[in-house]
Design a protein around this motif. Structure first.
Motif, PDB file in Angstrom:
ATOM      1  N   ASP A 151       1.130   8.457  -8.048  1.00 44.94           N
ATOM      2  CA  ASP A 151      -0.005   7.389  -8.030  1.00 44.94           C
ATOM      3  C   ASP A 151       0.347   6.411  -7.002  1.00 44.94           C
ATOM      4  O   ASP A 151      -0.445   5.610  -6.212  1.00 44.94           O
ATOM      5  CB  ASP A 151      -0.524   6.828  -9.092  1.00 44.94           C
ATOM      6  N   ASN A 173       3.993  -1.995  -3.202  1.00 41.44           N
ATOM      7  CA  ASN A 173       3.085  -1.799  -4.118  1.00 41.44           C
ATOM      8  C   ASN A 173       2.053  -2.706  -3.446  1.00 41.44           C
ATOM      9  O   ASN A 173       2.415  -3.575  -2.363  1.00 41.44           O
ATOM     10  CB  ASN A 173       3.123  -2.448  -5.507  1.00 41.44           C
ATOM     11  N   PRO A 174       0.720  -2.553  -3.396  1.00 38.48           N
ATOM     12  CA  PRO A 174      -0.409  -3.310  -2.643  1.00 38.48           C
ATOM     13  C   PRO A 174      -0.107  -4.803  -2.422  1.00 38.48           C
ATOM     14  O   PRO A 174      -0.510  -5.559  -1.609  1.00 38.48           O
ATOM     15  CB  PRO A 174      -1.770  -3.016  -3.223  1.00 38.48           C
ATOM     16  N   HIS A 225      -0.020   7.170  -3.334  1.00 44.04           N
ATOM     17  CA  HIS A 225      -1.654   7.266  -3.078  1.00 44.04           C
ATOM     18  C   HIS A 225      -2.107   5.898  -3.055  1.00 44.04           C
ATOM     19  O   HIS A 225      -2.993   5.393  -2.020  1.00 44.04           O
ATOM     20  CB  HIS A 225      -2.322   7.866  -3.922  1.00 44.04           C
ATOM     21  N   ASP A 226      -1.746   4.890  -3.875  1.00 36.77           N
ATOM     22  CA  ASP A 226      -2.336   3.329  -3.985  1.00 36.77           C
ATOM     23  C   ASP A 226      -1.941   2.578  -2.665  1.00 36.77           C
ATOM     24  O   ASP A 226      -2.409   2.174  -1.897  1.00 36.77           O
ATOM     25  CB  ASP A 226      -1.916   2.709  -5.053  1.00 36.77           C
ATOM     26  N   ASN A 227      -0.597   3.050  -2.223  1.00 36.93           N
ATOM     27  CA  ASN A 227      -0.129   2.245  -0.961  1.00 36.93           C
ATOM     28  C   ASN A 227      -0.661   2.594   0.171  1.00 36.93           C
ATOM     29  O   ASN A 227      -1.091   2.045   1.231  1.00 36.93           O
ATOM     30  CB  ASN A 227       1.518   2.345  -1.050  1.00 36.93           C
ATOM     31  N   THR A 284      -3.797   4.125   0.402  1.00 36.82           N
ATOM     32  CA  THR A 284      -5.062   3.795   0.468  1.00 36.82           C
ATOM     33  C   THR A 284      -5.311   2.042   0.838  1.00 36.82           C
ATOM     34  O   THR A 284      -6.046   1.903   1.645  1.00 36.82           O
ATOM     35  CB  THR A 284      -5.570   3.772  -0.768  1.00 36.82           C
TER      36      THR A 284
END
Length: 376
Positions: free
Chosen positions: A216, A250-251, A219-221, A223
């Motif tokens: 995950d 991390n974002p 995917h988060d980074n 995005t």
């Protein structure tokens, strides 16, 4: 009378509490004695006992130990006396491994090593990975078989096992999920399936711990970066350059880093993306680290415009930058007006650039037209 009974009960309770403690301390002192068999055997192998006592003294108090069996196995795979002593100093826990457990490990590692010489090199550098618990043997074997289906060569698999044994000790399903996520991401971002094997090998060898990260996070980074305007091809470039480090970000940390960088560069979003593509590691540094490096460069007389042209200079620590600027200045190179490219690179790269400048100064250009100077 009541007071006397109460006092007697209190004294009895105190004795009852103290007696187990005394027994515990007595037993502890007995078990804390060093095993003379282990001490003598290691001493005869020229192992630095004082070093073992200091770092892992608990090993010397264990029973039983299998020093002779461990040494016999190491000799069998080709380790000499110097290597054996070094291995047992770094990882004395090896003498606690049962012979049948070590034999299983040897067979497992020989399935991914080209020869015994390669295995000796791994044991010398990563003894903890070789002398590991046999309880994970089945997982290790299953993971080896899975990575072989990906057509990764033995050298890659053995390097992964040595440097990130945790990923091979866990159920194979978890590694399958992360590998499939990486492959899908590579293809979704426009990667060529013919190049995927090479890309995956590079990513895993340069950052084997990527397998231990949750899918995950990747995917988060991605995005987050896509929402900041990075195209699919640019994201693939970042993912390849960072070699999996993007899974450790991390974002929120990237948001802070990008915000600070844009403020320092006083640039637009488009310019910021160009800078990041030139220096992907910029995403990885925290704001305090970037602030220190910006400050060091500016104090050395470097302009913001120069840093924008060569952002990779931010990958160097302040101390390294200051040292290199002084070295260049000693040979007449002014970083204030010149390019910062000469500062970049590894120590070897810089020494080559510095050496060229030194030769240029020590060897004046010969002008065949100029008259020769002679003493009258």
């Amino acid at each position: 009378m009541l007071r006397l009974v109460t006092t007697s009960l209190c004294l009895y309770c105190q004795r009852a509490q103290v007696t187990p403690l005394l027994l515990q301390r007595t037993c502890s002192s007995v078990t804390q004695e060093e095993n003379p068999l282990a001490i003598d055997a290691l001493y005869n192998l020229s192992v630095d006992i004082s070093k073992v006592r200091k770092l892992k003294g608990w090993v010397l108090r264990q029973k039983p130990v299998y020093v002779n069996e461990t040494v016999a196995l190491l000799r069998d795979i080709g380790a000499n006396e110097t290597v054996i002593a070094r291995v047992l100093e770094l990882h004395p826990e090896a003498i606690l491994c049962k012979p049948e457990q070590m034999e299983l490990q040897k067979q497992l590692w020989m399935s991914v090593c080209a020869n015994k010489k390669d295995l000796v090199g791994i044991v010398e550098k990563f003894p903890a990975s070789f002398f590991t618990s046999s309880s994970n043997h089945d997982n290790q074997k299953a993971n080896i078989e899975y990575f072989q289906t990906l057509h990764l060569n033995k050298r890659i698999i053995s390097k992964l096992m040595a440097s990130a044994l945790q990923s091979f000790s866990r159920p194979v399903k978890q590694n399958q999920e992360m590998i499939q996520t990486l492959q899908k991401t590579f293809l979704d971002l426009g990667g060529n399936e013919d190049n995927m094997k090479v890309w995956l090998q590079k990513l895993l060898t340069q950052n084997p711990y990527v397998l231990l990260k949750p899918s995950d996070a990747l995917h988060d980074n991605l995005t987050f970066l896509h929402n900041r305007g990075f195209t699919s091809s640019e994201l693939l470039h970042l993912l390849s350059k960072l070699r999996g480090f993007v899974t450790e970000l991390n974002p929120e940390s990237m948001r802070l880093t990008l915000g600070y960088s844009q403020e320092m560069f006083r640039c637009t979003e488009d310019e910021l993306r160009r800078i990041v593509l030139q220096c992907p590691a910029l995403l990885y540094y925290s704001v305090p680290i970037l602030a220190d490096r910006f400050k060091g460069l500016l104090c050395a007389g470097v302009s913001v415009e120069q840093i924008m042209e060569t952002p990779t200079v931010l990958e160097l620590t302040t101390q390294i930058v200051q040292f290199r600027i002084l070295k260049l200045r000693s040979y007449g190179y002014d970083v204030h007006s010149g390019s910062l490219d000469v500062l970049n690179g590894t120590k070897k790269d810089f020494e080559m650039s510095y050496g060229k400048l030194r030769l240029r100064r020590e060897r004046p250009i010969f002008n065949p037209v100029a008259p020769l100077r002679t003493e009258e």
